[in-house]
Scaffold this motif. Structure first.
Motif, PDB file in Angstrom:
ATOM      1  N   THR A   1     -24.682 -28.296   7.717  1.00 16.68           N
ATOM      2  CA  THR A   1     -24.174 -27.133   6.995  1.00 16.68           C
ATOM      3  C   THR A   1     -25.245 -26.052   6.919  1.00 16.68           C
ATOM      4  O   THR A   1     -24.982 -24.881   7.165  1.00 16.68           O
ATOM      5  CB  THR A   1     -23.723 -27.530   5.574  1.00 16.68           C
ATOM      6  OG1 THR A   1     -22.714 -28.524   5.683  1.00 16.68           O
ATOM      7  CG2 THR A   1     -23.205 -26.337   4.802  1.00 16.68           C
ATOM      8  N   GLN A   2     -26.457 -26.454   6.609  1.00 17.89           N
ATOM      9  CA  GLN A   2     -27.572 -25.508   6.526  1.00 17.89           C
ATOM     10  C   GLN A   2     -27.861 -24.888   7.889  1.00 17.89           C
ATOM     11  O   GLN A   2     -28.068 -23.686   8.004  1.00 17.89           O
ATOM     12  CB  GLN A   2     -28.813 -26.226   6.003  1.00 17.89           C
ATOM     13  CG  GLN A   2     -29.994 -25.316   5.766  1.00 17.89           C
ATOM     14  CD  GLN A   2     -31.177 -26.083   5.240  1.00 17.89           C
ATOM     15  OE1 GLN A   2     -31.498 -27.164   5.736  1.00 17.89           O
ATOM     16  NE2 GLN A   2     -31.826 -25.557   4.233  1.00 17.89           N
TER      17      GLN A   2
ATOM     18  N   ILE B   1     -27.766 -47.116   3.153  1.00 16.97           N
ATOM     19  CA  ILE B   1     -28.496 -46.314   4.147  1.00 16.97           C
ATOM     20  C   ILE B   1     -27.521 -45.436   4.927  1.00 16.97           C
ATOM     21  O   ILE B   1     -27.821 -44.268   5.207  1.00 16.97           O
ATOM     22  CB  ILE B   1     -29.345 -47.214   5.068  1.00 16.97           C
ATOM     23  CG1 ILE B   1     -30.507 -47.811   4.261  1.00 16.97           C
ATOM     24  CG2 ILE B   1     -29.859 -46.439   6.272  1.00 16.97           C
ATOM     25  CD1 ILE B   1     -31.320 -48.842   5.006  1.00 16.97           C
ATOM     26  N   THR B   2     -26.347 -45.954   5.265  1.00 15.79           N
ATOM     27  CA  THR B   2     -25.335 -45.151   5.954  1.00 15.79           C
ATOM     28  C   THR B   2     -24.925 -43.970   5.080  1.00 15.79           C
ATOM     29  O   THR B   2     -24.800 -42.839   5.566  1.00 15.79           O
ATOM     30  CB  THR B   2     -24.112 -46.013   6.318  1.00 15.79           C
ATOM     31  OG1 THR B   2     -24.544 -47.059   7.196  1.00 15.79           O
ATOM     32  CG2 THR B   2     -23.036 -45.185   6.997  1.00 15.79           C
ATOM     33  N   TYR B   3     -24.728 -44.213   3.789  1.00 10.49           N
ATOM     34  CA  TYR B   3     -24.394 -43.138   2.849  1.00 10.49           C
ATOM     35  C   TYR B   3     -25.485 -42.068   2.841  1.00 10.49           C
ATOM     36  O   TYR B   3     -25.197 -40.871   2.948  1.00 10.49           O
ATOM     37  CB  TYR B   3     -24.188 -43.718   1.441  1.00 10.49           C
ATOM     38  CG  TYR B   3     -24.313 -42.698   0.350  1.00 10.49           C
ATOM     39  CD1 TYR B   3     -23.299 -41.774   0.112  1.00 10.49           C
ATOM     40  CD2 TYR B   3     -25.458 -42.638  -0.438  1.00 10.49           C
ATOM     41  CE1 TYR B   3     -23.420 -40.812  -0.888  1.00 10.49           C
ATOM     42  CE2 TYR B   3     -25.588 -41.695  -1.435  1.00 10.49           C
ATOM     43  CZ  TYR B   3     -24.573 -40.778  -1.659  1.00 10.49           C
ATOM     44  OH  TYR B   3     -24.705 -39.834  -2.642  1.00 10.49           O
TER      45      TYR B   3
ATOM     46  N   GLU C   1     -27.306 -36.639   4.172  1.00  9.73           N
ATOM     47  CA  GLU C   1     -28.375 -35.758   4.660  1.00  9.73           C
ATOM     48  C   GLU C   1     -27.989 -35.065   5.955  1.00  9.73           C
ATOM     49  O   GLU C   1     -28.283 -33.887   6.160  1.00  9.73           O
ATOM     50  CB  GLU C   1     -29.673 -36.545   4.853  1.00  9.73           C
ATOM     51  CG  GLU C   1     -30.832 -35.709   5.354  1.00  9.73           C
ATOM     52  CD  GLU C   1     -31.214 -34.541   4.442  1.00  9.73           C
ATOM     53  OE1 GLU C   1     -31.841 -33.594   4.955  1.00  9.73           O
ATOM     54  OE2 GLU C   1     -30.889 -34.558   3.247  1.00  9.73           O
ATOM     55  N   ASN C   2     -27.306 -35.777   6.842  1.00  6.76           N
ATOM     56  CA  ASN C   2     -26.873 -35.169   8.098  1.00  6.76           C
ATOM     57  C   ASN C   2     -25.898 -34.023   7.829  1.00  6.76           C
ATOM     58  O   ASN C   2     -26.002 -32.957   8.449  1.00  6.76           O
ATOM     59  CB  ASN C   2     -26.242 -36.225   9.005  1.00  6.76           C
ATOM     60  CG  ASN C   2     -25.905 -35.671  10.368  1.00  6.76           C
ATOM     61  OD1 ASN C   2     -26.751 -35.123  11.059  1.00  6.76           O
ATOM     62  ND2 ASN C   2     -24.657 -35.811  10.753  1.00  6.76           N
ATOM     63  N   GLU C   3     -24.944 -34.217   6.944  1.00  7.44           N
ATOM     64  CA  GLU C   3     -23.987 -33.158   6.620  1.00  7.44           C
ATOM     65  C   GLU C   3     -24.683 -31.969   5.957  1.00  7.44           C
ATOM     66  O   GLU C   3     -24.379 -30.823   6.250  1.00  7.44           O
ATOM     67  CB  GLU C   3     -22.862 -33.684   5.724  1.00  7.44           C
ATOM     68  CG  GLU C   3     -21.887 -34.564   6.468  1.00  7.44           C
ATOM     69  CD  GLU C   3     -21.289 -33.886   7.692  1.00  7.44           C
ATOM     70  OE1 GLU C   3     -20.823 -32.727   7.583  1.00  7.44           O
ATOM     71  OE2 GLU C   3     -21.294 -34.493   8.766  1.00  7.44           O
TER      72      GLU C   3
END
Length: 129
Positions: free
Chosen positions: A116-117, A103-105, A110-112
């Motif tokens: 970036t987007q 889940i951390t991965y 997704e956060n990165e």
């Protein structure tokens, strides 16, 4: 000496303005523009000084600088639908990871991707009301 440097700042890219916008969240409407992040922040120092001087001249209260965000523990309870919990646990096992690691991965990836987007498009999430 001005206390402008004590106010926290946020900087983001604005595609519409084709430059960086720096804001002082503690001072409503206080923002500055720059062609680089550094220039936007330098201009924000002038804007904060002007904002506070105008507020004092008008007899308005100048909010104090906010405290830095507290360091969070890294733990939070999370309720999931049973089916999602099962799917995540199964995929974690396939990947050879603990459920926590998996889940951390996923959250980090997704956060990165979102950061970036957001940076490249000058968009931010709107707060739900």
């Amino acid at each position: 000496m001005s206390d402008a440097h004590l106010y926290p700042a946020r900087v983001f890219w604005s595609a519409e303005d084709e430059g960086f916008i720096a804001v002082a969240p503690d001072l409503p409407g206080c923002s500055a523009f720059g062609s680089t992040q550094a220039k936007a922040l330098a201009e924000l120092q002038h804007a904060v000084s002007a904002w506070t001087e105008a507020a004092i001249a008008a007899g308005n209260r100048v909010p104090p600088p906010s405290e830095p965000a507290q360091q969070l523990s890294g733990k939070f309870p999370l309720r999931l639908p049973k089916t999602l919990h099962t799917q995540l646990a199964e995929q974690a096992e396939i990947e050879g990871l603990s459920l926590n690691q998996y889940i951390t991965y996923l959250l980090t990836r997704e956060n990165e991707r979102h950061r970036t987007q957001t940076k490249s498009h000058g968009r931010r999430l709107e707060k739900a009301t």
